[in-house]
Scaffold this motif. Structure first.
Motif, PDB file in Angstrom:
ATOM      1  N   ASP A 195       8.249   2.919  -2.518  1.00  0.00           N
ATOM      2  CA  ASP A 195       9.227   3.639  -2.858  1.00  0.00           C
ATOM      3  C   ASP A 195       8.960   3.166  -4.400  1.00  0.00           C
ATOM      4  OD1 ASP A 195      11.368   5.156  -3.645  1.00  0.00           O
ATOM      5  OD2 ASP A 195      12.385   4.037  -3.713  1.00  0.00           O
ATOM      6  N   TYR A 196       8.586   2.210  -4.391  1.00  0.00           N
ATOM      7  CA  TYR A 196       8.224   1.297  -5.315  1.00  0.00           C
ATOM      8  C   TYR A 196       7.273   1.915  -5.693  1.00  0.00           C
ATOM      9  CZ  TYR A 196       7.135  -2.635  -8.993  1.00  0.00           C
ATOM     10  OH  TYR A 196       6.910  -3.149  -9.974  1.00  0.00           O
ATOM     11  N   GLU A 197       6.343   1.328  -4.941  1.00  0.00           N
ATOM     12  CA  GLU A 197       4.861   1.758  -5.579  1.00  0.00           C
ATOM     13  C   GLU A 197       4.324   3.301  -6.157  1.00  0.00           C
ATOM     14  OE1 GLU A 197       2.380  -0.637  -6.465  1.00  0.00           O
ATOM     15  OE2 GLU A 197       3.634  -2.823  -5.466  1.00  0.00           O
TER      16      GLU A 197
ATOM     17  N   VAL B 125      -3.185   1.651  -1.129  1.00  0.00           N
ATOM     18  CA  VAL B 125      -3.043   1.811   0.015  1.00  0.00           C
ATOM     19  C   VAL B 125      -4.374   1.294   0.884  1.00  0.00           C
ATOM     20  CG1 VAL B 125      -3.852   4.576   0.481  1.00  0.00           C
ATOM     21  CG2 VAL B 125      -2.341   4.256  -0.880  1.00  0.00           C
ATOM     22  N   HIS B 126      -5.374   1.037  -0.147  1.00  0.00           N
ATOM     23  CA  HIS B 126      -6.368   0.699   0.968  1.00  0.00           C
ATOM     24  C   HIS B 126      -6.665  -0.837   0.838  1.00  0.00           C
ATOM     25  CE1 HIS B 126      -9.110   4.662   1.169  1.00  0.00           C
ATOM     26  NE2 HIS B 126      -8.408   4.740  -0.212  1.00  0.00           N
TER      27      HIS B 126
ATOM     28  N   VAL C 261      -0.060  -5.929   3.579  1.00  0.00           N
ATOM     29  CA  VAL C 261       0.264  -7.186   3.744  1.00  0.00           C
ATOM     30  C   VAL C 261       0.157  -8.668   2.840  1.00  0.00           C
ATOM     31  CG1 VAL C 261      -2.428  -8.486   3.124  1.00  0.00           C
ATOM     32  CG2 VAL C 261      -2.521  -5.652   3.980  1.00  0.00           C
ATOM     33  N   LEU C 262       0.615  -7.453   1.310  1.00  0.00           N
ATOM     34  CA  LEU C 262       1.808  -8.448   0.618  1.00  0.00           C
ATOM     35  C   LEU C 262       3.253  -8.409   0.655  1.00  0.00           C
ATOM     36  CD1 LEU C 262       1.081 -10.401  -1.808  1.00  0.00           C
ATOM     37  CD2 LEU C 262       1.121  -8.408  -3.610  1.00  0.00           C
ATOM     38  N   GLY C 263       3.655  -9.062   1.340  1.00  0.00           N
ATOM     39  CA  GLY C 263       5.511  -9.244   1.522  1.00  0.00           C
ATOM     40  C   GLY C 263       6.167  -9.237   0.317  1.00  0.00           C
TER      41      GLY C 263
END
Length: 248
Positions: free
Chosen positions: A194-196, A231-232, A237-239
């Motif tokens: 939602d954020y990105e 997306v790629h 991966v990042l939390g």
């Protein structure tokens, strides 16, 4: 369009500068603001949206936000006036590393702003200097959800001085610095998407709605680059974690 203007536009549909829902923001504030007359300080406040939410919810608190950029302060002050909370809000344009106040805060917020201090430990030290003895510190910071690829690690570490760890190491570092965590919330994948996608879509929508604007191609390019990076690259991966902390 400069970086601050671009960021403000990118956050138009998601004014909280972090991967977290509106309802979770309310819950985090409810856990953090424990005194009805609390003084709240946000170090690296962005446009000041966390403070605006707190002032709207708690009618007796006071709030100060500090950020190196004043982009968005004007609209936040207008909103504060409309909501009748402007007399309880102060927004200061200053490097957070240089900010000092003689008034200790009951609540300190630092959400996604550790990069402004260089890394986590200086952020913790700054919060301790500003916080009253029984105060609450709400920290929001990134961590590696899983091992990043060498390419992603090189890209992220080239973007600034901060270096991320895994979540257990982050929590251990906070505890070793003299803090006791009393609550934790980890952003979900839905929070992140939602954020990105709000970030990416806000820029793309604006550019497509203004075909003759001189900044159109820049915004389309930045939106596409950010979308590809997410997306790629760092999706899954990042939390991002929120830690509610008290002095040990």
């Amino acid at each position: 369009m400069d970086r601050q203007e671009l960021s403000a536009l990118a956050h138009a549909n998601h004014p909280i500068y972090a991967p977290v829902s509106d309802s979770r923001v309310d819950d985090l504030l409810a856990r953090t603001v424990r005194r009805p007359d609390a003084h709240v300080l946000d170090l690296g406040c962005g446009k000041g949206e966390w403070l605006l939410r707190a002032l709207r919810t708690y009618p007796a608190i006071t709030a100060v936000g500090v950020d190196v950029s004043s982009e968005g302060f004007g609209s936040t002050r207008e909103s504060a006036t409309r909501l009748g909370v402007a007399d309880r809000l102060e927004l200061i344009t200053q490097d957070v590393k240089e900010y000092r106040s003689s008034c200790k805060a009951d609540v300190v917020l630092s959400i996604g702003a550790a990069y402004a201090f260089g890394e986590l430990l200086p952020t913790l030290r700054a919060a301790r200097e500003q916080l009253g003895d029984d105060g609450m510190f709400l920290l929001g910071d990134c961590f590696w959800e899983r091992e990043p690829s060498p390419e992603l690690l090189e890209e992220m570490e080239g973007a600034g001085p901060q270096r991320f760890t895994d979540l257990p190491t982050l929590v251990d570092n906070v505890v070793a610095d003299g803090w006791t965590p009393v609550f934790q919330y980890v952003s979900t994948q839905t929070d992140w998407d939602d954020y990105e996608w709000s970030w990416v879509g806000s820029l793309a929508d604006w550019a497509l709605d203004h075909p003759d604007h001189p900044d159109r191609e820049q915004l389309l390019r930045v939106s596409a680059e950010h979308r590809h990076r997410y997306v790629h690259g760092y999706r899954g991966v990042l939390g991002f974690v929120f830690l509610l902390l008290r002095r040990s």
